[in-house]
Design a protein around this motif. Sequence first.
Motif, PDB file in Angstrom:
ATOM      1  N   PRO A 319      18.375   9.757  32.089  1.00 46.97           N
ATOM      2  CA  PRO A 319      17.727  11.072  32.063  1.00 46.97           C
ATOM      3  C   PRO A 319      18.112  11.964  33.244  1.00 46.97           C
ATOM      4  CG  PRO A 319      16.147   9.373  31.478  1.00 46.97           C
ATOM      5  CD  PRO A 319      17.382   8.669  31.955  1.00 46.97           C
ATOM      6  N   LEU A 320      18.622  11.373  34.338  1.00 44.79           N
ATOM      7  CA  LEU A 320      18.989  12.188  35.489  1.00 44.79           C
ATOM      8  C   LEU A 320      20.244  13.016  35.240  1.00 44.79           C
ATOM      9  CD1 LEU A 320      18.319   9.820  38.538  1.00 44.79           C
ATOM     10  CD2 LEU A 320      16.799  11.494  37.492  1.00 44.79           C
ATOM     11  N   ALA A 321      20.956  12.724  34.169  1.00 41.90           N
ATOM     12  CA  ALA A 321      22.133  13.529  33.834  1.00 41.90           C
ATOM     13  C   ALA A 321      21.741  14.896  33.290  1.00 41.90           C
ATOM     14  CB  ALA A 321      22.992  12.796  32.810  1.00 41.90           C
ATOM     15  N   ALA A 322      20.503  15.027  32.836  1.00 41.86           N
ATOM     16  CA  ALA A 322      20.018  16.291  32.273  1.00 41.86           C
ATOM     17  C   ALA A 322      19.647  17.253  33.400  1.00 41.86           C
ATOM     18  CB  ALA A 322      18.822  16.027  31.371  1.00 41.86           C
ATOM     19  N   GLY A 323      19.170  18.435  33.017  1.00 46.68           N
ATOM     20  CA  GLY A 323      18.704  19.416  33.991  1.00 46.68           C
ATOM     21  C   GLY A 323      19.684  20.531  34.242  1.00 46.68           C
ATOM     22  N   GLU A 324      20.274  21.072  33.184  1.00 43.88           N
ATOM     23  CA  GLU A 324      21.299  22.105  33.362  1.00 43.88           C
ATOM     24  C   GLU A 324      20.752  23.371  34.007  1.00 43.88           C
ATOM     25  OE1 GLU A 324      21.129  24.055  28.851  1.00 43.88           O
ATOM     26  OE2 GLU A 324      22.840  22.826  29.468  1.00 43.88           O
ATOM     27  N   ASN A 325      19.434  23.567  33.949  1.00 44.93           N
ATOM     28  CA  ASN A 325      18.848  24.769  34.559  1.00 44.93           C
ATOM     29  C   ASN A 325      18.330  24.535  35.972  1.00 44.93           C
ATOM     30  OD1 ASN A 325      19.278  26.446  32.274  1.00 44.93           O
ATOM     31  ND2 ASN A 325      17.489  25.551  31.272  1.00 44.93           N
ATOM     32  N   THR A 326      18.603  23.356  36.533  1.00 46.50           N
ATOM     33  CA  THR A 326      18.254  23.107  37.932  1.00 46.50           C
ATOM     34  C   THR A 326      19.308  23.754  38.832  1.00 46.50           C
ATOM     35  OG1 THR A 326      19.438  20.995  37.919  1.00 46.50           O
ATOM     36  CG2 THR A 326      17.080  20.942  37.370  1.00 46.50           C
ATOM     37  N   CYS A 327      19.098  23.675  40.119  1.00 45.63           N
ATOM     38  CA  CYS A 327      19.972  24.380  41.076  1.00 45.63           C
ATOM     39  C   CYS A 327      21.444  24.023  40.919  1.00 45.63           C
ATOM     40  CB  CYS A 327      19.519  24.089  42.501  1.00 45.63           C
ATOM     41  SG  CYS A 327      17.857  24.668  42.888  1.00 45.63           S
TER      42      CYS A 327
END
Length: 383
Positions: A319-327
């Motif tokens: 799940p840590l691969a996700a987060g395209e809208n993070t910094c």
Amino acid sequence: MYRELMMDPYDRYELMVNGTTMKTPLVLSSMAGIVDAEYVKPRSDAVGMACIGGYSIDETTMAASRALAEAGREEFLYDNAIAALSDEVAKMAETGVICALNLRGSSPSSYRAVADAIGPSVVYEIDAHCRQEPMIAAGCGEYLLKNPDQLYLTIAALKDAGVTVSVKIRAGVAEDDKALARGIWQAGADILHVDLMDFGHTKLRQIRNSCPLLIIANNSINTFGIAKDMLAHGADMISLARQAGPENLRSIAESLARYADETGWYNAPKQLCRGGDIRSLTFCCMPVKQCPLLPTLEHLDISRNEFMSLKLDLVKKTPLAAGENTCFGSLAWCCKSSTPCMFRNMALKQEGLSLHDYMRYKHRLADKLMERVFDADGYYATE
């Protein structure tokens, strides 16, 4: 107790010693003449491991024990070390607490004889800590810190017997504690039990950054607040001696269980920019600005590009691969859960992840980064 009502101990701490799950990171530290199986029994519900002893295991160290007893110190005295220790191990098996034998011998062969007789069911802790002159003269205790080659030979002798090895040291005695920690690791030990004396968490962080061993922090850790601080600076476990009253142990154990259940990572490090140890690389963002990450990577001989590729590779299919809208486009680069961040929390919500689960994944990432730092070809160390 609280810890019996909630999470499974392994799920809570993900901590194993000698193939056995630690029910809590609390450890009883040895006190010669005091800590044996009978001492452990009324404390057994609040500790995960007990280092019983110290026990002298050959004629030379037993003579030193007798001299100390005559001078008024408490000591365990017996005529047959193997028989006495076997009896204590049998009693410890009834407590449900992992048993570690804190041993004082004058030669590697003395330790090996005990390991051959008793076997791998217990942890063998080499006493490189005692500072009483008769023990130093016998070739154990602090003698081993001033003569580390002898300590390394003792570790090797025990490992050759196929057992789990802990080494208890006193900080500030060896010429270089960081070099000593690396040497203990490279000699094959599994656990480093450190009496921090008055050095506190600064020394602990240095040692954590010097070896990948399980670390037990010791000395004046008698409240949850102090325990939490030591765990955040590199300890996997903490041990108590003089302050190990049953009620105090239970209070700390319950607080640790609550903290672990709330946060997901009971000994999560502080962030690197706030004085965290090497595990805190798991919380670092991309190396694109002047911050403590850049000199740390330089010390570790890891380039910026390698660090970026490494982190992204290690979080693939998690799940840590996700987060395209993070910094920086991935939760791999996001900070500790205790730091407020709207973008991280939005990404976690989109993935259906709680902060608790996020920290568990960060813990696993930290373990993988540690494997890279302390790889099979050598070691790297930071201050």
